[in-house]
Design a protein around this motif. Structure first.
Motif, PDB file in Angstrom:
ATOM      1  N   PRO A  23       8.245  -0.665  33.527  1.00 43.90           N
ATOM      2  CA  PRO A  23       7.371  -1.188  32.472  1.00 43.90           C
ATOM      3  C   PRO A  23       6.579  -2.396  32.954  1.00 43.90           C
ATOM      4  O   PRO A  23       7.029  -3.155  33.813  1.00 43.90           O
ATOM      5  CB  PRO A  23       8.351  -1.585  31.356  1.00 43.90           C
ATOM      6  CG  PRO A  23       9.594  -0.819  31.647  1.00 43.90           C
ATOM      7  CD  PRO A  23       9.661  -0.682  33.130  1.00 43.90           C
ATOM      8  N   GLU A  24       5.408  -2.557  32.395  1.00 50.23           N
ATOM      9  CA  GLU A  24       4.562  -3.697  32.738  1.00 50.23           C
ATOM     10  C   GLU A  24       5.281  -4.997  32.372  1.00 50.23           C
ATOM     11  O   GLU A  24       5.886  -5.116  31.313  1.00 50.23           O
ATOM     12  CB  GLU A  24       3.241  -3.611  31.974  1.00 50.23           C
ATOM     13  CG  GLU A  24       2.225  -4.658  32.392  1.00 50.23           C
ATOM     14  CD  GLU A  24       0.886  -4.467  31.706  1.00 50.23           C
ATOM     15  OE1 GLU A  24       0.058  -5.388  31.774  1.00 50.23           O
ATOM     16  OE2 GLU A  24       0.684  -3.392  31.097  1.00 50.23           O
ATOM     17  N   GLY A  25       5.229  -5.965  33.270  1.00 54.23           N
ATOM     18  CA  GLY A  25       5.868  -7.248  33.033  1.00 54.23           C
ATOM     19  C   GLY A  25       7.282  -7.352  33.552  1.00 54.23           C
ATOM     20  O   GLY A  25       7.836  -8.455  33.626  1.00 54.23           O
ATOM     21  N   VAL A  26       7.896  -6.223  33.914  1.00 47.77           N
ATOM     22  CA  VAL A  26       9.250  -6.240  34.473  1.00 47.77           C
ATOM     23  C   VAL A  26       9.160  -6.529  35.968  1.00 47.77           C
ATOM     24  O   VAL A  26       8.412  -5.861  36.695  1.00 47.77           O
ATOM     25  CB  VAL A  26       9.964  -4.894  34.233  1.00 47.77           C
ATOM     26  CG1 VAL A  26      11.296  -4.847  34.972  1.00 47.77           C
ATOM     27  CG2 VAL A  26      10.180  -4.672  32.747  1.00 47.77           C
ATOM     28  N   THR A  27       9.906  -7.530  36.421  1.00 51.76           N
ATOM     29  CA  THR A  27       9.820  -7.924  37.829  1.00 51.76           C
ATOM     30  C   THR A  27      10.909  -7.301  38.698  1.00 51.76           C
ATOM     31  O   THR A  27      10.748  -7.216  39.912  1.00 51.76           O
ATOM     32  CB  THR A  27       9.911  -9.459  37.953  1.00 51.76           C
ATOM     33  OG1 THR A  27      11.135  -9.909  37.357  1.00 51.76           O
ATOM     34  CG2 THR A  27       8.737 -10.119  37.248  1.00 51.76           C
ATOM     35  N   GLU A  28      12.003  -6.863  38.099  1.00 53.77           N
ATOM     36  CA  GLU A  28      13.104  -6.288  38.880  1.00 53.77           C
ATOM     37  C   GLU A  28      12.676  -4.954  39.477  1.00 53.77           C
ATOM     38  O   GLU A  28      12.021  -4.141  38.827  1.00 53.77           O
ATOM     39  CB  GLU A  28      14.334  -6.102  37.992  1.00 53.77           C
ATOM     40  CG  GLU A  28      15.593  -5.757  38.757  1.00 53.77           C
ATOM     41  CD  GLU A  28      15.967  -6.795  39.786  1.00 53.77           C
ATOM     42  OE1 GLU A  28      15.751  -6.528  40.992  1.00 53.77           O
ATOM     43  OE2 GLU A  28      16.469  -7.859  39.391  1.00 53.77           O
ATOM     44  N   LEU A  29      13.031  -4.729  40.733  1.00 61.08           N
ATOM     45  CA  LEU A  29      12.662  -3.494  41.412  1.00 61.08           C
ATOM     46  C   LEU A  29      13.385  -2.296  40.812  1.00 61.08           C
ATOM     47  O   LEU A  29      14.493  -2.411  40.288  1.00 61.08           O
ATOM     48  CB  LEU A  29      12.978  -3.602  42.907  1.00 61.08           C
ATOM     49  CG  LEU A  29      12.164  -4.641  43.686  1.00 61.08           C
ATOM     50  CD1 LEU A  29      12.713  -4.787  45.100  1.00 61.08           C
ATOM     51  CD2 LEU A  29      10.690  -4.238  43.726  1.00 61.08           C
ATOM     52  N   GLU A  30      12.763  -1.143  40.964  1.00 56.57           N
ATOM     53  CA  GLU A  30      13.290   0.079  40.355  1.00 56.57           C
ATOM     54  C   GLU A  30      14.612   0.536  40.965  1.00 56.57           C
ATOM     55  O   GLU A  30      15.335   1.333  40.351  1.00 56.57           O
ATOM     56  CB  GLU A  30      12.270   1.221  40.493  1.00 56.57           C
ATOM     57  CG  GLU A  30      10.957   0.990  39.770  1.00 56.57           C
ATOM     58  CD  GLU A  30       9.902   0.344  40.638  1.00 56.57           C
ATOM     59  OE1 GLU A  30       8.718   0.656  40.454  1.00 56.57           O
ATOM     60  OE2 GLU A  30      10.256  -0.483  41.523  1.00 56.57           O
ATOM     61  N   ASP A  31      14.921   0.076  42.184  1.00 52.96           N
ATOM     62  CA  ASP A  31      16.158   0.548  42.825  1.00 52.96           C
ATOM     63  C   ASP A  31      17.343  -0.372  42.562  1.00 52.96           C
ATOM     64  O   ASP A  31      18.403  -0.194  43.179  1.00 52.96           O
ATOM     65  CB  ASP A  31      15.943   0.736  44.324  1.00 52.96           C
ATOM     66  CG  ASP A  31      15.670  -0.575  45.065  1.00 52.96           C
ATOM     67  OD1 ASP A  31      15.159  -1.526  44.435  1.00 52.96           O
ATOM     68  OD2 ASP A  31      15.945  -0.638  46.280  1.00 52.96           O
ATOM     69  N   HIS A  32      17.192  -1.346  41.669  1.00 55.63           N
ATOM     70  CA  HIS A  32      18.337  -2.148  41.225  1.00 55.63           C
ATOM     71  C   HIS A  32      19.327  -1.222  40.521  1.00 55.63           C
ATOM     72  O   HIS A  32      18.936  -0.292  39.810  1.00 55.63           O
ATOM     73  CB  HIS A  32      17.844  -3.235  40.267  1.00 55.63           C
ATOM     74  CG  HIS A  32      18.878  -4.231  39.861  1.00 55.63           C
ATOM     75  ND1 HIS A  32      19.853  -3.937  38.925  1.00 55.63           N
ATOM     76  CD2 HIS A  32      19.100  -5.512  40.242  1.00 55.63           C
ATOM     77  CE1 HIS A  32      20.624  -4.995  38.757  1.00 55.63           C
ATOM     78  NE2 HIS A  32      20.195  -5.970  39.534  1.00 55.63           N
ATOM     79  N   LEU A  33      20.622  -1.471  40.708  1.00 57.70           N
ATOM     80  CA  LEU A  33      21.637  -0.611  40.099  1.00 57.70           C
ATOM     81  C   LEU A  33      21.467  -0.538  38.584  1.00 57.70           C
ATOM     82  O   LEU A  33      21.631   0.533  37.986  1.00 57.70           O
ATOM     83  CB  LEU A  33      23.039  -1.135  40.459  1.00 57.70           C
ATOM     84  CG  LEU A  33      24.232  -0.329  39.958  1.00 57.70           C
ATOM     85  CD1 LEU A  33      24.183   1.113  40.457  1.00 57.70           C
ATOM     86  CD2 LEU A  33      25.545  -0.999  40.390  1.00 57.70           C
ATOM     87  N   GLY A  34      21.108  -1.651  37.953  1.00 55.47           N
ATOM     88  CA  GLY A  34      20.869  -1.643  36.512  1.00 55.47           C
ATOM     89  C   GLY A  34      19.673  -0.792  36.134  1.00 55.47           C
ATOM     90  O   GLY A  34      19.701  -0.069  35.128  1.00 55.47           O
ATOM     91  N   ALA A  35      18.617  -0.842  36.932  1.00 61.56           N
ATOM     92  CA  ALA A  35      17.425  -0.045  36.652  1.00 61.56           C
ATOM     93  C   ALA A  35      17.721   1.443  36.808  1.00 61.56           C
ATOM     94  O   ALA A  35      17.210   2.274  36.037  1.00 61.56           O
ATOM     95  CB  ALA A  35      16.286  -0.460  37.580  1.00 61.56           C
ATOM     96  N   LEU A  36      18.542   1.792  37.778  1.00 61.16           N
ATOM     97  CA  LEU A  36      18.904   3.203  37.963  1.00 61.16           C
ATOM     98  C   LEU A  36      19.778   3.697  36.813  1.00 61.16           C
ATOM     99  O   LEU A  36      19.655   4.850  36.391  1.00 61.16           O
ATOM    100  CB  LEU A  36      19.612   3.379  39.306  1.00 61.16           C
ATOM    101  CG  LEU A  36      18.719   3.137  40.529  1.00 61.16           C
ATOM    102  CD1 LEU A  36      19.544   3.086  41.803  1.00 61.16           C
ATOM    103  CD2 LEU A  36      17.647   4.219  40.639  1.00 61.16           C
TER     104      LEU A  36
END
Length: 211
Positions: A112-125
């Motif tokens: 999402p726009e404005g989210v700085t955490e990378l997509e491969d973070h365990l939380g993002a996955l």
């Protein structure tokens, strides 16, 4: 293969959502609610890990935020770095992230726009898995994403989290994630996520082991 008895698709989505919230930070509302959540309806291993997580949430309610900071936050490289790229390629923003972004795009997902955490973070996955489950994507599709982007490295990451000296609540969380991922792996008919036999990135990086 059916979902484990008593654990429906929305339950699985809710668990993934909870994991994402706690992996991104010591969410106060989640910590307060955990001790009062219902017992785990699945396998004995996951049920025991869930109960331990509930006890840890009650015990660490006032200290979990500081624990999160000690484990995952630093001006330079944090003690723990729960990213797929870090464990698969040894550094951030490498080829595994590009492959993940390609797979996410094919699934109609994006950061999402404005989210700085990378997509491969365990939380993002975990959040990506929540969306796949909640949208009713076929189990084959869910399992393919899980196999490609979680099963191969999550065990090492969870091992590092529980081994960190500052870990208390997050050690219990790592144990539960491993147990929950085992039920997911069984659902998808793939090998369960397991702790590594070889030294992990965290052990080398902190000097716990020497080359």
């Amino acid at each position: 293969m059916d979902t484990p008895p008593g654990l429906h698709a929305q339950d699985r989505a809710d668990v993934y959502a909870l994991l994402a919230r706690l992996l991104f930070g010591a969410d106060a509302a989640a910590l307060a609610a955990l001790p009062h959540a219902p017992p785990w309806p699945g396998t004995a291993g996951a049920a025991a890990a869930w109960e331990s997580l509930q006890h840890a949430a009650a015990r660490c309610n006032a200290t979990a935020a500081a624990e999160f900071g000690a484990l995952f936050v630093a001006a330079g490289t944090p003690p723990l770095n729960p990213h797929e790229c870090y464990y698969v390629a040894g550094c951030l923003m490498d080829k595994p992230l590009a492959l993940l972004r390609r797979d996410l795009q094919a699934l109609g997902l994006a950061r999402p726009e404005g989210v700085t955490e990378l997509e491969d973070h365990l939380g993002a996955l975990c959040e990506a898995m929540r969306v796949l489950v909640e949208r009713g994507r076929p189990l084959e599709q869910q399992g393919d994403f899980f196999r490609k982007h979680l099963a191969g490295w999550a065990g090492a990451c969870l091992h590092d989290i529980r081994s960190a000296p500052a870990a208390d609540f997050y050690a219990a969380l790592a144990d539960f994630i491993e147990a929950f991922f085992a039920t997911e792996a069984a659902l998808f008919g793939i090998e369960p996520v397991a702790a590594p036999h070889e030294p992990t990135a965290y052990q080398w990086r902190t000097g716990a082991l020497q080359p």
